[in-house]
Design a protein around this motif. Sequence first.
Motif, mmCIF file in Angstrom:
data_model
loop_
_atom_site.group_PDB
_atom_site.id
_atom_site.type_symbol
_atom_site.label_atom_id
_atom_site.label_comp_id
_atom_site.label_asym_id
_atom_site.label_seq_id
_atom_site.Cartn_x
_atom_site.Cartn_y
_atom_site.Cartn_z
ATOM 1 N N GLU A 126 -3.620 2.416 -9.391
ATOM 2 C CA GLU A 126 -2.496 2.211 -8.611
ATOM 3 C C GLU A 126 -1.283 1.627 -9.317
ATOM 4 O O GLU A 126 -1.336 0.687 -10.342
ATOM 5 C CB GLU A 126 -3.018 0.981 -7.588
ATOM 6 N N GLN A 175 -0.139 5.926 -5.698
ATOM 7 C CA GLN A 175 -1.449 5.931 -6.094
ATOM 8 C C GLN A 175 -1.753 7.224 -6.700
ATOM 9 O O GLN A 175 -1.224 8.358 -6.204
ATOM 10 C CB GLN A 175 -2.291 5.684 -4.925
ATOM 11 N N THR A 199 2.604 -0.288 -8.757
ATOM 12 C CA THR A 199 3.393 -0.952 -7.990
ATOM 13 C C THR A 199 4.517 -1.340 -8.496
ATOM 14 O O THR A 199 4.856 -1.595 -9.727
ATOM 15 C CB THR A 199 2.579 -2.101 -7.712
ATOM 16 N N TYR A 246 0.762 -1.247 -0.046
ATOM 17 C CA TYR A 246 0.005 0.138 0.254
ATOM 18 C C TYR A 246 0.790 1.370 -0.011
ATOM 19 O O TYR A 246 0.228 2.311 -0.160
ATOM 20 C CB TYR A 246 -1.061 -0.008 1.157
#
Length: 431
Positions: free
Chosen positions: A293, A267, A295, A263
């Motif tokens: 999002e 974002q 990553t 997390y």
Amino acid sequence: RARQGYLPQELLVEAYHKLRRRKIEFLPSSFRTSLTSKKNVLCAGLWLRGVALRMHEERNGADWKLGSFSKASRGMKLENLAICVKGSFTKVRSGGAFGTPMWRQNPYWIVRRKDGVRFDSATKVTVGVAEAGEYPATLCVHAVRNGEHAAMSGLSSVLVTGFEVLTGSSANDDLPIMSFTLPEHDETRPVFIVPSAAFGEYGSFTLVFEATDPIEIEEVNHPPRAVWQHEQPMTLEWSRERPHSVLMGGGRAAGGAPLMSWYRNPQFRISLKRAKRRISSKLRTLSTTIQVEVTSTAFMDPSLSVTASNFNFAASNSGPEPEAQPQQQQQQQQLKDEEDTRLRWIFTECDSQSDGSVTKAELIKACKRNPRIAAFFNLPRRINKEDGSEDMLLEKFGCMDKNNDDVVSLDELVQFYSQHCRPRRAELEEA
């Protein structure tokens, strides 16, 4: 028709061969006649067709054996005769023959009067289309323009449903040709020239233009046509140095919950903006918020660099955020937007021909195909005479068809909803 029915091309080799022989049978005589009678578009188009179909290899192809148009026409130049614009049908720019649901996917051009030139009379435009090879073999060309609803929504360079057909070529023409009078200049409703061929006939072609006044011809390429897409490249960097290391959250395994560190990855929140100017409520797009999002694939890789791009999403005309309104007024506007979006979706689902109107047959098929359509009109999915459902459908269709033209437009559907559905919904909410 067979090609439009998705028959493989190899099964139609003989049919295409006969079509070619029919085209070149009277091609030389038609070319000489058009040259003598000074039908410039027809003359140029027939010459280009002869080049594409290799008339120099035929017995009667004496004009094409000379090697150039100027020699065949005794000194005339093709570029002085007409304006020639090259185009092609590809897998992503081919929508099939006129009248099919995907026809608007064909390439198209905008034609307008040239800026800075004074016009004392109406401008007449003649357009033809000729092959540039063996395929496409079944060419047509049409001149269309968008309706007023497209102009109000700002879709000036995008051909949408509900368009107006100005003219089109005939199947009986030696060469697909059309003529029309160019309407008064309106940048919000330009005139589109749309060539078409049977589905799967990929290849090059040439559009031939002639006008009584100077004109401009502009192809509508992919970016202007896809006004609902937005692209903003961004470069993301992960490294051991702060502050980048804080955003190195790592990847996630498929089929399981991510680690808590995941997390920490970057974002993005992307919000759709409302248009600055007020547009018709029927075409207003409901604003929403989505989150993207990105990553990293490794926890510690100082050389890793990722570029996030191609964020495509549906949007209305971009512009500044609207001024603050009272909360109650905003809620009412949001409900109105939701209703308008739903009505537009229902109309599009019913309008299977994409011609801006819904017939009884289209409504029956839509109810059968989609239970949500049937539920909206409070009709069963299967319409029969025996159980009285056909009479129910005819009664509702008659209520919507205010002008008794046997078709329902978007305006009539909105009016029907306002008079019959919205009051009933308010009564239920109060109860």
